[in-house]
Scaffold this motif. Structure first.
Motif, PDB file in Angstrom:
ATOM      1  N   UNK A  25      -0.077   3.211   2.927  1.00 58.85           N
ATOM      2  CA  UNK A  25      -1.414   2.732   2.591  1.00 58.85           C
ATOM      3  C   UNK A  25      -2.290   3.924   2.247  1.00 58.85           C
ATOM      4  N   UNK A  26      -3.161   3.803   1.303  1.00 56.99           N
ATOM      5  CA  UNK A  26      -3.349   2.641   0.433  1.00 56.99           C
ATOM      6  C   UNK A  26      -2.174   2.526  -0.545  1.00 56.99           C
ATOM      7  N   UNK A  27      -1.981   1.320  -1.078  1.00 59.47           N
ATOM      8  CA  UNK A  27      -0.931   1.121  -2.068  1.00 59.47           C
ATOM      9  C   UNK A  27      -1.243   1.955  -3.305  1.00 59.47           C
ATOM     10  N   UNK A  28      -0.220   2.574  -3.854  1.00 57.71           N
ATOM     11  CA  UNK A  28      -0.403   3.339  -5.081  1.00 57.71           C
ATOM     12  C   UNK A  28      -0.413   2.377  -6.276  1.00 57.71           C
ATOM     13  N   UNK A  29      -0.848   2.858  -7.422  1.00 58.78           N
ATOM     14  CA  UNK A  29      -0.819   2.030  -8.634  1.00 58.78           C
ATOM     15  C   UNK A  29       0.609   1.604  -8.950  1.00 58.78           C
ATOM     16  N   UNK A  30       1.568   2.489  -8.722  1.00 61.40           N
ATOM     17  CA  UNK A  30       2.979   2.175  -8.966  1.00 61.40           C
ATOM     18  C   UNK A  30       3.435   1.018  -8.068  1.00 61.40           C
ATOM     19  N   UNK A  31       3.054   1.061  -6.804  1.00 63.51           N
ATOM     20  CA  UNK A  31       3.439   0.002  -5.870  1.00 63.51           C
ATOM     21  C   UNK A  31       2.826  -1.339  -6.284  1.00 63.51           C
ATOM     22  N   UNK A  32       1.581  -1.322  -6.682  1.00 64.22           N
ATOM     23  CA  UNK A  32       0.908  -2.546  -7.123  1.00 64.22           C
ATOM     24  C   UNK A  32       1.601  -3.100  -8.358  1.00 64.22           C
ATOM     25  N   UNK A  33       1.972  -2.237  -9.289  1.00 67.14           N
ATOM     26  CA  UNK A  33       2.673  -2.672 -10.503  1.00 67.14           C
ATOM     27  C   UNK A  33       4.017  -3.304 -10.147  1.00 67.14           C
ATOM     28  N   UNK A  34       4.771  -2.679  -9.260  1.00 68.47           N
ATOM     29  CA  UNK A  34       6.075  -3.219  -8.858  1.00 68.47           C
ATOM     30  C   UNK A  34       5.912  -4.589  -8.206  1.00 68.47           C
ATOM     31  N   UNK A  35       4.985  -4.674  -7.267  1.00 68.12           N
ATOM     32  CA  UNK A  35       4.792  -5.931  -6.542  1.00 68.12           C
ATOM     33  C   UNK A  35       4.324  -7.044  -7.477  1.00 68.12           C
ATOM     34  N   UNK A  36       3.412  -6.729  -8.368  1.00 71.46           N
ATOM     35  CA  UNK A  36       2.887  -7.764  -9.258  1.00 71.46           C
ATOM     36  C   UNK A  36       3.910  -8.208 -10.288  1.00 71.46           C
ATOM     37  N   UNK A  37       4.896  -7.374 -10.576  1.00 75.66           N
ATOM     38  CA  UNK A  37       5.914  -7.767 -11.558  1.00 75.66           C
ATOM     39  C   UNK A  37       6.901  -8.785 -10.974  1.00 75.66           C
ATOM     40  N   UNK A  38       6.796  -9.068  -9.679  1.00 73.39           N
ATOM     41  CA  UNK A  38       7.649 -10.071  -9.030  1.00 73.39           C
ATOM     42  C   UNK A  38       7.013 -11.454  -8.988  1.00 73.39           C
ATOM     43  N   UNK A  39       5.710 -11.544  -9.154  1.00 74.00           N
ATOM     44  CA  UNK A  39       5.000 -12.818  -8.968  1.00 74.00           C
ATOM     45  C   UNK A  39       5.602 -13.971  -9.751  1.00 74.00           C
ATOM     46  N   UNK A  40       5.745 -13.818 -11.054  1.00 71.37           N
ATOM     47  CA  UNK A  40       6.258 -14.926 -11.867  1.00 71.37           C
ATOM     48  C   UNK A  40       7.693 -15.276 -11.483  1.00 71.37           C
ATOM     49  N   UNK A  41       8.449 -14.272 -11.079  1.00 68.12           N
ATOM     50  CA  UNK A  41       9.838 -14.504 -10.673  1.00 68.12           C
ATOM     51  C   UNK A  41       9.916 -15.320  -9.383  1.00 68.12           C
ATOM     52  N   UNK A  42       8.999 -15.079  -8.468  1.00 70.65           N
ATOM     53  CA  UNK A  42       8.997 -15.819  -7.200  1.00 70.65           C
ATOM     54  C   UNK A  42       8.671 -17.290  -7.402  1.00 70.65           C
ATOM     55  N   UNK A  43       7.787 -17.593  -8.340  1.00 71.03           N
ATOM     56  CA  UNK A  43       7.487 -18.999  -8.638  1.00 71.03           C
ATOM     57  C   UNK A  43       8.719 -19.691  -9.219  1.00 71.03           C
TER      58      UNK A  43
END
Length: 129
Positions: free
Chosen positions: A51-69
């Motif tokens: 913490x805090x999350x880096x920009x890279x971490x946020x990008x990685x995590x957000x790239x999973x959202x559509x896949x999880x749905x």
């Protein structure tokens, strides 16, 4: 936490579990996340605890959202009523453990969904300590 779909719990009930999210996605016919760099875990096994999350971490995590749905819909289409009940029960148990666990510092977890970890991995780690 109510009305959530814990993809890890559903995957465990459906298949016995998978090694990681990309394996789960691939086995369900969903394109895997190419944004990941697995070497970060060798350098820092607690990478996601940073913490805090880096920009890279946020990008990685957000790239999973559509896949999880997509994954949740595939799992719901595959699962029987009795198995769905088991997955929901498993998810509820992990959520309750996370919510009720008291850490040595006296902290109480108020956001269990962020704390549980894959298949309850973070909880099991704490229980072992």
């Amino acid at each position: 936490m109510n009305n959530s779909h814990d993809t890890s719990c559903y995957e465990t009930v459906l298949t016995g579990g998978r090694k990681n999210l990309n394996d789960t996605l691939a086995c369900n016919g969903i394109k895997t996340n190419s944004q990941r760099d697995k070497s970060v875990y060798k350098r820092n096994p607690r990478f996601w605890a940073t913490r805090p999350l880096t920009n890279q971490m946020i990008e990685w995590a957000s790239s999973d959202d559509d896949k999880l749905f997509k994954l949740s819909q595939i799992q719901l289409d595959k699962i029987s009523i009795s198995s769905k009940s088991r997955a929901i029960t498993k998810s509820s148990e992990l959520t309750k453990k996370a919510r009720d666990i008291k850490v040595k510092t006296g902290l109480r977890v108020n956001s269990p969904g962020l704390f549980i970890g894959r298949g309850g991995a973070n909880l099991r780690c704490l229980e072992e300590r």
